[in-house]
Design a protein around this motif. Sequence first.
Motif, short mmCIF file in Angstrom:
data_model
loop_
_atom_site.label_atom_id
_atom_site.label_comp_id
_atom_site.label_asym_id
_atom_site.label_seq_id
_atom_site.Cartn_x
_atom_site.Cartn_y
_atom_site.Cartn_z
N GLU A 24 0.84 -1.21 0.00
CA GLU A 24 0.00 0.00 0.00
C GLU A 24 0.87 1.26 0.00
N GLU A 25 1.91 1.24 0.81
CA GLU A 25 2.84 2.38 0.85
C GLU A 25 3.59 2.48 -0.47
N ALA A 26 4.00 1.36 -1.04
CA ALA A 26 4.69 1.38 -2.32
C ALA A 26 3.77 1.93 -3.42
N ARG A 27 2.50 1.57 -3.40
CA ARG A 27 1.53 2.08 -4.38
C ARG A 27 1.38 3.59 -4.24
N ARG A 28 1.28 4.05 -2.99
CA ARG A 28 1.12 5.49 -2.75
C ARG A 28 2.34 6.26 -3.24
N LEU A 29 3.52 5.73 -2.98
CA LEU A 29 4.75 6.39 -3.43
C LEU A 29 4.88 6.34 -4.96
N ARG A 30 4.46 5.23 -5.57
CA ARG A 30 4.49 5.13 -7.04
C ARG A 30 3.59 6.20 -7.66
N ASP A 31 2.40 6.38 -7.07
CA ASP A 31 1.48 7.38 -7.59
C ASP A 31 2.05 8.79 -7.41
N GLN A 32 2.73 9.04 -6.29
CA GLN A 32 3.37 10.34 -6.10
C GLN A 32 4.46 10.56 -7.14
N LEU A 33 5.24 9.53 -7.41
CA LEU A 33 6.29 9.63 -8.45
C LEU A 33 5.69 9.98 -9.80
N ASN A 34 4.60 9.32 -10.15
CA ASN A 34 3.96 9.60 -11.44
C ASN A 34 3.43 11.02 -11.50
N LEU A 35 2.91 11.53 -10.40
CA LEU A 35 2.41 12.91 -10.38
C LEU A 35 3.57 13.91 -10.56
N ILE A 36 4.68 13.64 -9.87
CA ILE A 36 5.83 14.54 -9.99
C ILE A 36 6.39 14.51 -11.41
N ARG A 37 6.50 13.31 -11.97
CA ARG A 37 6.98 13.20 -13.35
C ARG A 37 6.02 13.86 -14.33
N GLY A 38 4.75 13.93 -13.97
CA GLY A 38 3.75 14.57 -14.83
C GLY A 38 3.71 16.08 -14.68
N GLY A 39 4.47 16.65 -13.76
CA GLY A 39 4.55 18.11 -13.65
C GLY A 39 4.07 18.67 -12.33
N ALA A 40 3.59 17.85 -11.42
CA ALA A 40 3.15 18.36 -10.12
C ALA A 40 4.36 18.64 -9.24
N SER A 41 4.18 19.55 -8.31
CA SER A 41 5.26 19.82 -7.37
C SER A 41 5.28 18.72 -6.31
N VAL A 42 6.35 18.67 -5.54
CA VAL A 42 6.47 17.65 -4.50
C VAL A 42 5.37 17.83 -3.46
N ALA A 43 5.07 19.07 -3.10
CA ALA A 43 4.03 19.33 -2.11
C ALA A 43 2.66 18.92 -2.64
N THR A 50 -4.72 9.56 -4.00
CA THR A 50 -4.90 8.74 -5.20
C THR A 50 -5.52 7.39 -4.88
N SER A 51 -6.12 7.25 -3.70
CA SER A 51 -6.63 5.94 -3.29
C SER A 51 -7.84 5.51 -4.12
N GLY A 52 -8.60 6.45 -4.66
CA GLY A 52 -9.78 6.08 -5.43
C GLY A 52 -9.54 5.90 -6.91
N LEU A 53 -8.31 6.14 -7.36
CA LEU A 53 -8.02 6.03 -8.78
C LEU A 53 -7.84 4.57 -9.18
N THR A 54 -8.26 4.25 -10.38
CA THR A 54 -8.03 2.91 -10.90
C THR A 54 -7.03 3.00 -12.03
N ARG A 55 -6.19 2.01 -12.14
CA ARG A 55 -5.18 1.99 -13.18
C ARG A 55 -5.78 1.51 -14.48
N GLN A 56 -5.19 1.89 -15.58
CA GLN A 56 -5.67 1.48 -16.89
C GLN A 56 -5.43 -0.02 -17.07
N ARG A 57 -6.46 -0.71 -17.59
CA ARG A 57 -6.30 -2.13 -17.84
C ARG A 57 -5.60 -2.33 -19.18
N PRO A 58 -4.79 -3.36 -19.29
CA PRO A 58 -4.13 -3.62 -20.57
C PRO A 58 -5.16 -3.88 -21.66
#
Length: 95
Positions: A24-43, A50-58
């Motif tokens: 769960e912690e790894a998922r939360r950190l992965r989502d934060q990484l994706n947000l930062i890489r997408g242009g969001a600030s660290v804060a 991001t707990s309610g978001l669903t990932r894209q299915r293949p």
Amino acid sequence: MSSSTDIDALRQRMETAAEALNFEEARRLRDQLNLIRGGASVAEAAASDTSGLTRQRPGAMGLGTSQQRMTPPPGWKAPPKPDLMTRRSGRKGKT
């Protein structure tokens, strides 16, 4: 602290959490990484939920998936399929 060091620190924390089986912690950190890489600030990434978001299915976004499915009108029935055992019936050059 620059963005690349923030990303490296978050990635390291994510890998540590995954090794400790804290997924769960790894998922939360992965989502934060994706947000930062997408242009969001660290804060902004740290404050996001991001707990309610669903990932894209293949395969969910392939070619033609945005097209609507046609529904036949009420009472419509499909025409009969051709008999594959007949040979060139109705065509020129009968043998």
